[in-house]
Design an enzyme around this catalytic site. Sequence first.
Site, PDB file in Angstrom:
ATOM      1  N   ARG A 177      24.449 -14.635  43.259  1.00 61.55           N
ATOM      2  CA  ARG A 177      24.349 -15.770  42.346  1.00 61.55           C
ATOM      3  C   ARG A 177      24.038 -17.077  43.066  1.00 61.55           C
ATOM      4  NH1 ARG A 177      27.697 -16.050  37.593  1.00 61.55           N
ATOM      5  NH2 ARG A 177      27.586 -14.030  36.617  1.00 61.55           N
ATOM      6  N   CYS A 192      29.245 -20.208  39.998  1.00 64.18           N
ATOM      7  CA  CYS A 192      29.482 -19.190  41.008  1.00 64.18           C
ATOM      8  C   CYS A 192      30.709 -18.352  40.741  1.00 64.18           C
ATOM      9  CB  CYS A 192      29.540 -19.848  42.363  1.00 64.18           C
ATOM     10  SG  CYS A 192      28.188 -20.963  42.490  1.00 64.18           S
ATOM     11  N   LYS A 216       2.004 -10.176  27.529  1.00 60.42           N
ATOM     12  CA  LYS A 216       2.831  -8.950  27.510  1.00 60.42           C
ATOM     13  C   LYS A 216       1.983  -7.752  27.107  1.00 60.42           C
ATOM     14  CE  LYS A 216       5.320 -10.208  29.040  1.00 60.42           C
ATOM     15  NZ  LYS A 216       6.077 -10.840  30.084  1.00 60.42           N
ATOM     16  N   GLU A 245       2.261 -15.937  25.717  1.00 57.83           N
ATOM     17  CA  GLU A 245       3.180 -14.994  26.345  1.00 57.83           C
ATOM     18  C   GLU A 245       3.082 -13.623  25.656  1.00 57.83           C
ATOM     19  OE1 GLU A 245       4.700 -14.717  28.986  1.00 57.83           O
ATOM     20  OE2 GLU A 245       6.263 -13.241  28.621  1.00 57.83           O
ATOM     21  N   GLU A 264      -0.359  -6.766  29.903  1.00 59.97           N
ATOM     22  CA  GLU A 264       0.321  -6.219  31.069  1.00 59.97           C
ATOM     23  C   GLU A 264       0.687  -4.754  30.897  1.00 59.97           C
ATOM     24  OE1 GLU A 264       2.975  -9.635  33.255  1.00 59.97           O
ATOM     25  OE2 GLU A 264       3.581  -9.105  31.233  1.00 59.97           O
ATOM     26  N   TRP A 269      29.328 -23.582  44.014  1.00 61.35           N
ATOM     27  CA  TRP A 269      28.011 -24.191  43.910  1.00 61.35           C
ATOM     28  C   TRP A 269      28.288 -25.615  43.459  1.00 61.35           C
ATOM     29  CZ3 TRP A 269      23.012 -21.734  44.002  1.00 61.35           C
ATOM     30  CH2 TRP A 269      21.966 -22.631  43.756  1.00 61.35           C
ATOM     31  N   LYS A 306       6.351  -6.846  40.724  1.00 60.63           N
ATOM     32  CA  LYS A 306       7.385  -7.634  40.071  1.00 60.63           C
ATOM     33  C   LYS A 306       7.479  -9.041  40.626  1.00 60.63           C
ATOM     34  CE  LYS A 306      10.818  -8.536  37.420  1.00 60.63           C
ATOM     35  NZ  LYS A 306      10.392  -8.898  36.065  1.00 60.63           N
ATOM     36  N   HIS A 309     -13.651 -22.940  16.419  1.00 62.85           N
ATOM     37  CA  HIS A 309     -14.531 -23.481  17.463  1.00 62.85           C
ATOM     38  C   HIS A 309     -15.064 -22.384  18.381  1.00 62.85           C
ATOM     39  CE1 HIS A 309     -13.641 -27.546  16.232  1.00 62.85           C
ATOM     40  NE2 HIS A 309     -12.358 -27.223  16.208  1.00 62.85           N
ATOM     41  N   ASN A 337      35.403 -22.541  38.070  1.00 62.99           N
ATOM     42  CA  ASN A 337      33.959 -22.590  37.792  1.00 62.99           C
ATOM     43  C   ASN A 337      33.765 -23.502  36.607  1.00 62.99           C
ATOM     44  OD1 ASN A 337      33.297 -20.752  39.722  1.00 62.99           O
ATOM     45  ND2 ASN A 337      32.981 -19.042  38.317  1.00 62.99           N
ATOM     46  N   GLY A 338      32.797 -24.395  36.682  1.00 60.54           N
ATOM     47  CA  GLY A 338      32.514 -25.254  35.540  1.00 60.54           C
ATOM     48  C   GLY A 338      32.619 -26.715  35.897  1.00 60.54           C
TER      49      GLY A 338
END
Length: 611
Positions: free
Chosen positions: A27, A2, A488, A484, A491, A75, A606, A507, A100-101
Amino acid sequence: MCGIVGAIAERNVSAILIEGLKRLEYRGYDSAGVAICNLAGELRRSRRIGKVAALEQALGEEPLPGHLGIAHTRWATHGVPSEANAHPHFSGESLAVVHNGIIENHDELRQRLERLGYVFTSQTDTETIVHLLHHTLKRLPDLADALKAVVGELHGAYGLAVISRAQPDRILAARSGSPLVVGLGLGENFIASDPLALRQVTDRFIYLEEGDIADIRRDSLQIWNAAGTTVQRETVQFHESAEAAEKGEYRHYMLKEIFEQPRVVQRTLEGRLGATQVLVAAFGPQAVELFARVRQVQIVACGTSYHAGMVARYWLEELTGIPCQVEVASEFRYRTVAVHPDSLFVTISQSGETADTLAALRDARSSGYLASLAICNVGTSSLVRESDLVLLTNAGPEIGVASTKAFTTQLVALLLLTLALGRARGTLDPAREAELVAALRALPGDLQAVLGMDKAVEQISALFAEKHHTLFLGRGAQYPVAMEGALKLKEISYIHAEAYPAGELKHGPLALVDSDMPVVTVAPNNALLEKLKSNLQEVRARGGQLVVFADREAGLENGEGVHVVQVPHIHPLLAPILYTVPLQLLSYHVAVLKGTDVDQPRNLAKSVTVE
Ligand code: HGA
């Protein structure tokens, strides 16, 4: 991870700090706090569980004016979300820290400091930093000298800022594995974990590098590198076009987002890697204990996120021996599922609002799973709020409807999960983990190199512009990469594309192959390469046009009807992440040639918040 914001100025800084925290709210966080040094030389703080708005209200009722302050959105990784665990943490009434961490050696430090008489008021790893600094100041009274000594004793990842009521003309900051940026003002300076937090006060920034310590004063800044040498770091001027929501120099958001991947992958790794290990607590305070009990993993997701889950299954079963199942959410939620009691339920979603995935999570909560974990790009989303554990992908806003950087950062998060589970279960060899941590550290550079293929991929794209059908082939973990790639292309170019495991070709789908059907293949240099080469022969023998994205050392060469695009060499386990990029570029360039609406393809949305 965070947010951190800090300010030293002539004016009152409390409103600057609150505005900075608000800008980092996207975040996700569980509590917020601020510590401010006032003109009377007192150091005071206010902390609230929940939203920054609650902290703002508290400051409205009891203002904390002052010229020097640090603030944080937390967080939790060590200790539950609570006011006592919220940052800033104090040592006595003289020193405050935001962090942070994760400090890996916090237990050992805590024991040592308790023996020295320090009394802890939180369960956090962070509190060890501030008491250790307090103790060190007795020997090294200058705050910068003391902090340099302290960071030498910290293992893990941190971006941190400290202030002292005894030295109220400075903020000290240190970075190792978690980002920090200094904001430069006129007669005032700032620190934050993300420049976004400071855009209301400045457009000039200096990014701290790994191991840097900064001494930030109202009208000066000094930075030392990890070796303790004074260094000058470049000042970066921000322009509006460089902002996240702008296309900048790029023709489409999708292209911009493809090119952002080295940077956002770096961000996804930040704060999550120790020297040779993944920091398991990055998944949440209960992760260490819960992961040790996991005997099975059930992944549920939709679309691109489902493909990320399919890659993860190869990683999880190979590296940890934990059985893994992956299913699309719209199917999973409507069937009766047999649940193993020690099964971890993992959801993956860019937005965290995907209706089917969210519904599956809600059902799973009463189905007897051990715990739920969300891999998600939006910290404030429903999926994140309703899961027991979370790993944010930190990809930043993704505007293009066709997902790119969200996918590669999901893969990175899933590999971190794999390593964390393998260690917690004791099934992953530490040397293997260290090797993969090193490979992950090199990944942003590898992604940068693969983006250098853009022109070569653009040339190949001409082969597809007039075609109506395409096949994508892959083996092993490259099969979901092929899926994927096909998604793409469908899409954004509206070309019908199907993916098959290469071994399945004979096959059935081989019947489709002729000179009108290009076949795209991803071929890293792995154990399945020889098998894949035979499959490619099957295609060539039927006159199919082959486009092969192949490792430089794979021994594949251009020939009649065979177009080989060389991909930089990569650790075989990370190949799915790297090989995704040329396929993204391919669909992008084909769509541009066809003149479709790349960023908003027809019929698609989206964030799929409807069933
Ligand atoms: N480990 C610390 C900080 C976690 C964090 O980065 N929060 O933003 C804690 O648990 O408080």
